[in-house]
Design a protein around this motif. Structure first.
Motif, mmCIF file in Angstrom:
data_model
loop_
_atom_site.group_PDB
_atom_site.id
_atom_site.type_symbol
_atom_site.label_atom_id
_atom_site.label_comp_id
_atom_site.label_asym_id
_atom_site.label_seq_id
_atom_site.Cartn_x
_atom_site.Cartn_y
_atom_site.Cartn_z
ATOM 1 N N PRO A 6 -0.531 29.997 -54.545
ATOM 2 C CA PRO A 6 -1.241 30.402 -53.331
ATOM 3 C C PRO A 6 -0.286 30.516 -52.147
ATOM 4 C CG PRO A 6 -1.552 28.064 -53.717
ATOM 5 C CD PRO A 6 -0.759 28.585 -54.885
ATOM 6 N N PHE A 7 -0.704 31.250 -51.114
ATOM 7 C CA PHE A 7 -0.023 31.190 -49.828
ATOM 8 C C PHE A 7 -0.615 29.978 -49.122
ATOM 9 C CE2 PHE A 7 -0.384 35.905 -50.678
ATOM 10 C CZ PHE A 7 0.896 36.024 -51.182
ATOM 11 N N GLY A 8 0.036 28.825 -49.309
ATOM 12 C CA GLY A 8 -0.564 27.539 -48.967
ATOM 13 C C GLY A 8 -0.934 27.353 -47.510
ATOM 14 N N GLY A 9 -0.175 27.968 -46.599
ATOM 15 C CA GLY A 9 -0.444 27.791 -45.174
ATOM 16 C C GLY A 9 -1.479 28.769 -44.641
ATOM 17 N N MET A 10 -1.945 29.677 -45.497
ATOM 18 C CA MET A 10 -2.943 30.645 -45.059
ATOM 19 C C MET A 10 -4.298 30.229 -45.613
ATOM 20 S SD MET A 10 -0.743 34.109 -45.903
ATOM 21 C CE MET A 10 -1.354 35.223 -44.669
ATOM 22 N N THR A 11 -5.361 30.733 -45.001
ATOM 23 C CA THR A 11 -6.678 30.385 -45.512
ATOM 24 C C THR A 11 -6.949 31.182 -46.792
ATOM 25 O OG1 THR A 11 -7.848 32.131 -44.339
ATOM 26 C CG2 THR A 11 -7.525 30.064 -43.151
ATOM 27 N N VAL A 12 -7.979 30.737 -47.511
ATOM 28 C CA VAL A 12 -8.380 31.410 -48.750
ATOM 29 C C VAL A 12 -8.674 32.882 -48.467
ATOM 30 C CG1 VAL A 12 -10.217 31.498 -50.484
ATOM 31 C CG2 VAL A 12 -9.236 29.293 -49.800
ATOM 32 N N PHE A 13 -9.408 33.136 -47.401
ATOM 33 C CA PHE A 13 -9.747 34.507 -47.026
ATOM 34 C C PHE A 13 -8.482 35.323 -46.731
ATOM 35 C CE2 PHE A 13 -11.022 37.509 -43.548
ATOM 36 C CZ PHE A 13 -11.758 38.376 -44.340
ATOM 37 N N GLU A 14 -7.554 34.721 -45.971
ATOM 38 C CA GLU A 14 -6.313 35.426 -45.639
ATOM 39 C C GLU A 14 -5.507 35.755 -46.892
ATOM 40 O OE1 GLU A 14 -5.363 33.675 -41.154
ATOM 41 O OE2 GLU A 14 -4.780 32.530 -42.910
ATOM 42 N N ASN A 15 -5.494 34.828 -47.851
ATOM 43 C CA ASN A 15 -4.807 35.077 -49.125
ATOM 44 C C ASN A 15 -5.310 36.365 -49.767
ATOM 45 O OD1 ASN A 15 -3.109 32.817 -50.861
ATOM 46 N ND2 ASN A 15 -4.093 31.961 -49.055
ATOM 47 N N VAL A 16 -6.623 36.504 -49.783
ATOM 48 C CA VAL A 16 -7.222 37.659 -50.444
ATOM 49 C C VAL A 16 -6.989 38.931 -49.615
ATOM 50 C CG1 VAL A 16 -9.362 38.570 -51.409
ATOM 51 C CG2 VAL A 16 -8.893 36.138 -51.542
ATOM 52 N N VAL A 17 -7.019 38.774 -48.284
ATOM 53 C CA VAL A 17 -6.769 39.926 -47.401
ATOM 54 C C VAL A 17 -5.347 40.463 -47.621
ATOM 55 C CG1 VAL A 17 -6.469 40.638 -44.993
ATOM 56 C CG2 VAL A 17 -8.468 39.309 -45.650
ATOM 57 N N VAL A 18 -4.379 39.559 -47.754
ATOM 58 C CA VAL A 18 -2.992 39.979 -48.020
ATOM 59 C C VAL A 18 -2.952 40.848 -49.274
ATOM 60 C CG1 VAL A 18 -0.727 39.178 -48.816
ATOM 61 C CG2 VAL A 18 -1.832 38.051 -46.892
ATOM 62 N N ALA A 19 -3.549 40.341 -50.352
ATOM 63 C CA ALA A 19 -3.507 41.070 -51.622
ATOM 64 C C ALA A 19 -4.201 42.425 -51.496
ATOM 65 C CB ALA A 19 -4.166 40.233 -52.713
ATOM 66 N N ALA A 20 -5.328 42.446 -50.795
ATOM 67 C CA ALA A 20 -6.080 43.696 -50.676
ATOM 68 C C ALA A 20 -5.334 44.703 -49.806
ATOM 69 C CB ALA A 20 -7.463 43.413 -50.106
ATOM 70 N N ALA A 21 -4.779 44.226 -48.686
ATOM 71 C CA ALA A 21 -4.121 45.150 -47.754
ATOM 72 C C ALA A 21 -2.840 45.716 -48.366
ATOM 73 C CB ALA A 21 -3.818 44.434 -46.441
ATOM 74 N N PHE A 22 -2.061 44.879 -49.023
ATOM 75 C CA PHE A 22 -0.770 45.346 -49.527
ATOM 76 C C PHE A 22 -0.852 45.868 -50.960
ATOM 77 C CE2 PHE A 22 0.294 42.887 -45.855
ATOM 78 C CZ PHE A 22 1.269 43.665 -45.267
#
Lengths: 242, 337
Positions: A90-106
């Motif tokens: 996981p991207f440990g310092g980011m929230t669960v939602f932000e983790n998924v947003v990163v994957a979706a955006a990039f």
């Protein structure tokens, strides 16, 4: 039969340990393939070579007709190859939602704002809605595995590589996971699933291969593969007919 | 779930308080010529330049994972560009600060191409070597005093403003402006799509690549942007010092070791870290500097204690406990009723 993802004559060794010995593997569009094999058989290494985090010593990786053997992981992800890591990353310092947003955006190249709603949906499907704003580093192992799956889904994959997502689940959770993976398949996503929980695996996949010592020692229809002599020998330690 | 059912919030109550306090602080600091004496203005100006340097290093090392110990290369380069532009070409010093940033960005492109062939520790050592090369080259430039350095001609300084007081105010505001620009720029960057990628890279590079992020491209961008910002800060630092020499311009101690200390004790990988770290560093320096080498020993002791008991730095230590954040950098998912 057309092929979406193919490994051709892939070999890889770490010193004296052979993790892949001239492996050929072809995945058809829409197909679900299961991989089983003892620890250290080279299952996860196959995923590494398919997604580009590990380079093979020889052989080629073909995706949708193109040779992607030398493409970096980020390019393969954008082509539609997603992977959930066996050891969650996981991207440990980011929230669960932000983790998924990163994957979706990039993973899809979409604008950040446009992926918010689909990401909320994916969290819902993966049972993480309640934890959307928690830091990913504070999740339990189980939720980290869910997050791996959610992130992989967010990249809108054409091929989804799942590495032991069912380990440690209760019977009830396992049933829910199987339903989710069937659901993902129904959207047209091809799946390769590495799993030790054989009954869950067999209920989803069309075909099963058994990896041992860097080679496929059996493959075919799941139930008959499980019953085959070499599989019985590896898992039970005795020949099936003894 | 439809589009209308969700909302994404950036600000939290903590960040609203944080931003309000920071805005008030900036206003009070901008008005400092009204309430502070000359020595305090000079000290605060220096503090602002360290806020800028540490924030930039934090972006480079804390987010992009590029642990450079050679940022003094760009501090010195910026300083030398300012002196060269002013002495040789008669460029006004304030314009020369911008020229220094632009040239440093250009220079960083080939330097990064070379440095990015090195990984981890080798990258760190490589950046230091590059900074040493810069120092040796600067010592060869005869018109800028070679190894012994050069002073800024009086005409250049009086060109900034007629009175000494006004000159000092202008330089003070430049330093404040630069610190606000750097920190504000970093906050805006982190709010953008690039920030999402950078934070992901900070947390897990392998996962970032596997989720479609072009990690190398983003690192390259960060390296070039940081070089520009560091050089502008360097130009401003040597405009206040009025004299430059290779040893002071490319000092690993002043421009990198102290900056790393500031970032690490404040909290690396968080925007607030370098701000807190700079305050702690200057408190220690102003109270202990008379003790000579004992001062450096105490800096080392503070660093060790913080690393042992608060490995995420002082800000990380409190922020994790109380859920504080000074800047609205989160993306919180909220469901509309």
């Amino acid at each position: 039969m057309p092929t979406l993802l193919a490994l051709e004559q892939i070999s890889k060794r770490f010193g004296a340990v052979v993790v892949a010995d001239q492996i050929d593997l072809a995945l058809a569009p829409g197909e679900a393939l299961g991989i089983i094999g003892p620890n250290g058989a080279g299952k996860t290494s196959l995923f590494g070579m398919a997604t580009g985090t590990l380079s093979p010593d020889s052989g080629r990786v073909i995706f949708d007709g193109a040779d992607i053997t030398t493409l970096p992981p980020e390019r393969r992800c954008r082509l539609g190859l997603a992977r959930s890591f066996q050891i969650p990353q996981p991207f440990g310092g980011m929230t669960v939602f932000e983790n998924v947003v990163v994957a979706a955006a990039f993973g899809t190249g979409a604008r950040e704002r446009d992926v918010y709603a689909p990401c909320a949906d994916i969290l819902d499907r993966c049972g993480l809605s309640q934890k959307a704003n928690r830091p990913a580093g504070a999740l339990t192992l189980l939720d980290r595995k869910r997050l791996e799956l959610a992130r992989a889904l967010a990249t809108k994959p054409r091929v989804l590589l799942l590495d032991e997502v069912a380990g440690g689940l209760t019977e009830h959770e396992c049933t829910a996971l199987v339903a989710l993976i069937k659901d993902i398949r129904a959207d047209g996503v091809s799946v390769i699933w590495i799993e030790h929980i054989v009954h869950a695996l067999v209920s989803v996949v069309d075909r099963l291969v058994v990896l041992h010592g860097g080679r496929f020692i059996a493959q075919g229809e799941p139930h008959s593969v499980i019953k085959s002599a070499p599989v019985q020998e590896i898992y039970m330690g005795i020949p099936a007919d003894a | 779930m439809s589009d209308a059912a969700i909302r994404v919030e950036h600000a939290t109550r903590a960040s609203r308080i944080g931003m309000t306090l920071l805005a008030l602080l900036v206003v009070a600091l901008a008005a400092a010529p009204l309430w502070a004496d000359r020595a305090s203005l000079r000290l605060m100006g220096e503090i602002f330049t360290f806020v800028a340097l540490a924030s930039l290093w934090n972006l480079l090392a804390g987010y992009a994972g590029l642990v450079s110990v050679g940022q003094q290369a760009y501090v010195g380069f910026g300083g030398y560009v300012l002196f060269a532009a002013a002495i040789l070409f008669g460029v006004p010093p304030i314009a020369a600060i911008i020229v220094a940033g632009a040239l440093a960005a250009l220079l960083a492109v080939p330097v990064a191409a070379l440095m990015f062939r090195l990984r981890g520790h080798y990258f760190a050592i490589g950046t230091w070597v590059v900074a040493e090369i810069f120092r040796l080259v600067a010592a060869q430039i005869g018109v800028l005093g070679g190894g012994s350095g050069v002073s800024l001609p009086a005409g250049v300084i009086t060109g900034i403003a007629a009175t000494r007081a006004m000159r000092e105010y202008i330089i003070y505001w430049l330093a404040l402006g630069l610190a606000v620009l750097v920190v504000g720029g970093i906050v805006l960057l982190l709010r953008s799509r690039y920030g999402l990628a950078l934070t992901a890279i900070r947390d897990n590079e392998t996962a970032a690549r596997s989720n479609g992020i072009s990690v190398m491209r983003i690192k390259y961008l960060v390296y070039v942007v940081t070089a520009a910002g560091t050089a502008m800060t360097g130009a401003l630092i040597f405009l206040t010092k009025l004299r430059i020499s290779p040893d002071t311009a490319f000092s690993v101690n002043d421009w990198t070791a102290f900056v790393i200390f500031i970032t690490v004790i404040g909290g690396i990988g968080r925007v607030e870290g370098p701000l807190i770290g700079t305050i702690v560093f200057f408190l220690l320096r102003e109270t202990l500097a008379d003790l000579g080498s004992l001062y450096l020993l105490m800096l080392g002791a503070v660093a060790i204690v913080v690393m042992l008991f608060a490995p995420k730095g002082l800000w990380g230590f409190v922020a994790d406990r109380f859920g504080w954040q000074a800047f609205p950098l989160e993306r919180r998912l909220a469901h509309k009723p």
